[in-house]
Design a protein around this motif. Structure first.
Motif, PDB file in Angstrom:
ATOM      1  N   VAL A   4       0.832  -1.206   0.000  1.00 31.53           N
ATOM      2  CA  VAL A   4       0.000   0.000   0.000  1.00 31.53           C
ATOM      3  C   VAL A   4       0.868   1.258   0.000  1.00 31.53           C
ATOM      4  N   TYR A   5       1.861   1.296   0.907  1.00 30.24           N
ATOM      5  CA  TYR A   5       2.754   2.454   0.982  1.00 30.24           C
ATOM      6  C   TYR A   5       3.625   2.566  -0.258  1.00 30.24           C
ATOM      7  N   LEU A   6       3.996   1.426  -0.837  1.00 30.03           N
ATOM      8  CA  LEU A   6       4.796   1.445  -2.062  1.00 30.03           C
ATOM      9  C   LEU A   6       4.004   2.093  -3.205  1.00 30.03           C
ATOM     10  N   HIS A   7       2.727   1.683  -3.344  1.00 30.64           N
ATOM     11  CA  HIS A   7       1.890   2.260  -4.395  1.00 30.64           C
ATOM     12  C   HIS A   7       1.668   3.759  -4.174  1.00 30.64           C
ATOM     13  N   ARG A   8       1.454   4.135  -2.910  1.00 30.30           N
ATOM     14  CA  ARG A   8       1.260   5.559  -2.614  1.00 30.30           C
ATOM     15  C   ARG A   8       2.520   6.366  -2.929  1.00 30.30           C
ATOM     16  N   THR A   9       3.685   5.797  -2.601  1.00 23.95           N
ATOM     17  CA  THR A   9       4.942   6.486  -2.890  1.00 23.95           C
ATOM     18  C   THR A   9       5.144   6.650  -4.388  1.00 23.95           C
ATOM     19  N   LEU A  10       4.849   5.578  -5.137  1.00 22.25           N
ATOM     20  CA  LEU A  10       5.001   5.643  -6.593  1.00 22.25           C
ATOM     21  C   LEU A  10       4.043   6.667  -7.197  1.00 22.25           C
ATOM     22  N   ARG A  11       2.794   6.697  -6.700  1.00 23.85           N
ATOM     23  CA  ARG A  11       1.833   7.672  -7.222  1.00 23.85           C
ATOM     24  C   ARG A  11       2.242   9.099  -6.856  1.00 23.85           C
ATOM     25  N   LEU A  12       2.797   9.277  -5.639  1.00 24.16           N
ATOM     26  CA  LEU A  12       3.280  10.603  -5.239  1.00 24.16           C
ATOM     27  C   LEU A  12       4.418  11.055  -6.147  1.00 24.16           C
ATOM     28  N   PHE A  14       4.961  10.051  -9.149  1.00 28.19           N
ATOM     29  CA  PHE A  14       4.396  10.295 -10.476  1.00 28.19           C
ATOM     30  C   PHE A  14       3.768  11.689 -10.543  1.00 28.19           C
ATOM     31  N   VAL A  15       3.017  12.060  -9.508  1.00 28.53           N
ATOM     32  CA  VAL A  15       2.379  13.383  -9.475  1.00 28.53           C
ATOM     33  C   VAL A  15       3.442  14.489  -9.470  1.00 28.53           C
ATOM     34  N   LEU A  16       4.458  14.329  -8.611  1.00 24.61           N
ATOM     35  CA  LEU A  16       5.518  15.345  -8.549  1.00 24.61           C
ATOM     36  C   LEU A  16       6.244  15.455  -9.890  1.00 24.61           C
ATOM     37  N   GLY A  17       6.566  14.300 -10.494  1.00 27.23           N
ATOM     38  CA  GLY A  17       7.239  14.310 -11.784  1.00 27.23           C
ATOM     39  C   GLY A  17       6.392  14.958 -12.866  1.00 27.23           C
ATOM     40  N   PHE A  18       5.091  14.666 -12.854  1.00 28.49           N
ATOM     41  CA  PHE A  18       4.193  15.255 -13.842  1.00 28.49           C
ATOM     42  C   PHE A  18       4.110  16.770 -13.683  1.00 28.49           C
ATOM     43  N   VAL A  19       4.024  17.244 -12.427  1.00 26.69           N
ATOM     44  CA  VAL A  19       3.948  18.685 -12.171  1.00 26.69           C
ATOM     45  C   VAL A  19       5.229  19.379 -12.635  1.00 26.69           C
ATOM     46  N   VAL A  20       6.394  18.788 -12.289  1.00 26.98           N
ATOM     47  CA  VAL A  20       7.678  19.382 -12.696  1.00 26.98           C
ATOM     48  C   VAL A  20       7.795  19.403 -14.216  1.00 26.98           C
ATOM     49  N   ILE A 367      -3.390   8.480  -2.383  1.00 25.19           N
ATOM     50  CA  ILE A 367      -3.656   7.449  -1.361  1.00 25.19           C
ATOM     51  C   ILE A 367      -4.470   6.289  -1.921  1.00 25.19           C
ATOM     52  N   GLY A 368      -5.077   6.504  -3.113  1.00 25.41           N
ATOM     53  CA  GLY A 368      -5.867   5.427  -3.717  1.00 25.41           C
ATOM     54  C   GLY A 368      -7.326   5.510  -3.309  1.00 25.41           C
ATOM     55  N   LYS A 369      -8.212   5.572  -4.279  1.00 22.33           N
ATOM     56  CA  LYS A 369      -9.636   5.734  -3.956  1.00 22.33           C
ATOM     57  C   LYS A 369     -10.194   4.547  -3.180  1.00 22.33           C
TER      58      LYS A 369
END
Length: 374
Positions: A4-12, A14-20, A367-369
């Motif tokens: 769960v934490y691994l997926h949240r970290t990867l999604r975080l 991804f979001v940061l990379g997309f914003v940058v 965090i995942g819906k």
């Protein structure tokens, strides 16, 4: 690691990379497409006028856009012409008055040198002669070093100044090119405004389209509110200065008030660029009553600007006065005078994104819906 934490970290990440990546893309694309960004902004601003001419004037869309552009250019050209006429009239007045004031300034400088500088020079000369040779050589060497440093600095400044003249001259053709492409972009974007809007709506997902519409509406309201707030502040400043100058019986009070009001657009410095040198000159010329009067007027302008700016900005763009004040200060400390504009605009953007639940949706994605519902 917990999946769960691994997926949240990867999604975080991804979001940061997309914003940058999005910010970098916008930055680099804006460097080569800025004439069309300017054109889009102008088209956005004149769209209500175009719609009015199209519906009420029963004009074709293309003709309504062309007429709107001509009206806007005509208004700006008229304002610039009036301003130039006022400046020429004021310059003619100054050409008759300045020589008298210049004589007064020269006489003051001569008296200052005779009363202060020459006696001080004589005292320093007598003290220098009383020193031994080693001390004299040290002082002479230090004076040479200071003179050499000043000469090098002045030389570098002059070299840089004249070196930038070709760049300044070459800027004019580039500015003309940008202006032409911006006007052409304005015409075509405004002409096809609703068709382009439909194309954009089809390309954007429905959920993002709803949030984007909310963001766009709030930003539009805040943008016009910000422009209205600045126009209100400048108008208040101009009126106060005009009343003060009329009370002080200053010639060409209307012209000076208008020019000072326009200069007030410059953040933080604003009216100080006009008042501070003027006050200093009046004091040197011996017109202490005028200097004191201008000083009081300048103080009134400063106080009203500092007191009313957060309140007017907050009421027009829908921001809390304290938050607006914080945004003004933080923007100024981070990037200087430009931050006094960028700070409130950034606050507006962040608040708009919050109202559109953009941050909530991003957090829900991180965090995942399914996990959030569980």
């Amino acid at each position: 690691m917990n999946p769960v934490y691994l997926h949240r970290t990867l999604r975080l990440l991804f979001v940061l990379g997309f914003v940058v990546l999005l910010l970098l893309s916008c930055f680099y694309l804006s460097k080569v497409t800025y004439p069309f960004i300017i054109g889009f902004a102008i088209a956005f601003l004149i769209n209500p006028l175009v719609n009015f001419l199209e519906k009420k004037g029963r004009m074709p869309r293309s003709l309504a856009v062309l007429v709107s552009i001509v009206i806007i250019i005509g208004v700006f050209a008229g304002l610039i012409t009036l301003l130039i006429a006022e400046i020429v009239s004021g310059a003619d007045y100054l050409s008759n008055v300045v020589p008298k004031h210049l004589d007064t300034l020269i006489n003051y400088i001569e008296e200052f040198f005779a009363a202060q500088i020459i006696p001080l020079y004589n005292q320093l000369t007598s003290l220098f002669k009383n020193l031994d040779m080693g001390q004299q050589d040290t002082i002479v060497e230090n004076i040479k070093n200071v003179g050499s440093h000043i000469g090098t600095t002045v030389g570098a400044f002059i070299q840089n100044f004249f070196g930038k003249i070709p760049n300044i001259i070459s800027w004019f053709p580039n500015a003309a090119t940008v202006l032409i492409f911006s006007l052409l972009g304005t015409f075509f974007i405004s002409k096809d405004w609703y068709r382009l809007s439909q194309i954009g709506s089809k390309l954007i997902p429905s959920r993002a389209r709803v949030s984007g519409k909310t963001v766009f509406t709030d930003l539009k309201k805040a943008l016009f509110g910000f422009v209205k707030a600045q126009a209100t502040l400048i108008s208040i400043t101009t009126v106060i200065i005009l009343i003060g100058l009329l009370f002080l019986r200053v010639d060409y009070a209307i012209t000076i008030a208008l020019i000072t009001g326009i200069v007030d657009v410059i953040p933080y410095l604003g009216t100080g660029l006009i008042f501070v040198p003027w006050i200093i000159y009046e004091a040197i010329a011996g017109e202490m009553s005028m200097a004191i009067g201008l000083g009081v007027l300048y103080l009134i302008v400063l106080v009203q600007r500092q007191v009313m700016e957060p309140k007017i900005l907050s009421s027009n763009i829908g921001m809390d006065p304290l938050a607006t004040l914080v945004a003004l200060f933080v923007g100024f400390k981070l990037i200087g005078f430009l931050g006094l504009i960028v700070g409130p605009v950034t606050l507006v953007i962040l608040t708009t994104l919050h109202r559109a639940n953009v941050f909530r949706d991003i957090w829900a994605y991180i965090i995942g819906k399914n996990e959030n519902k569980a």
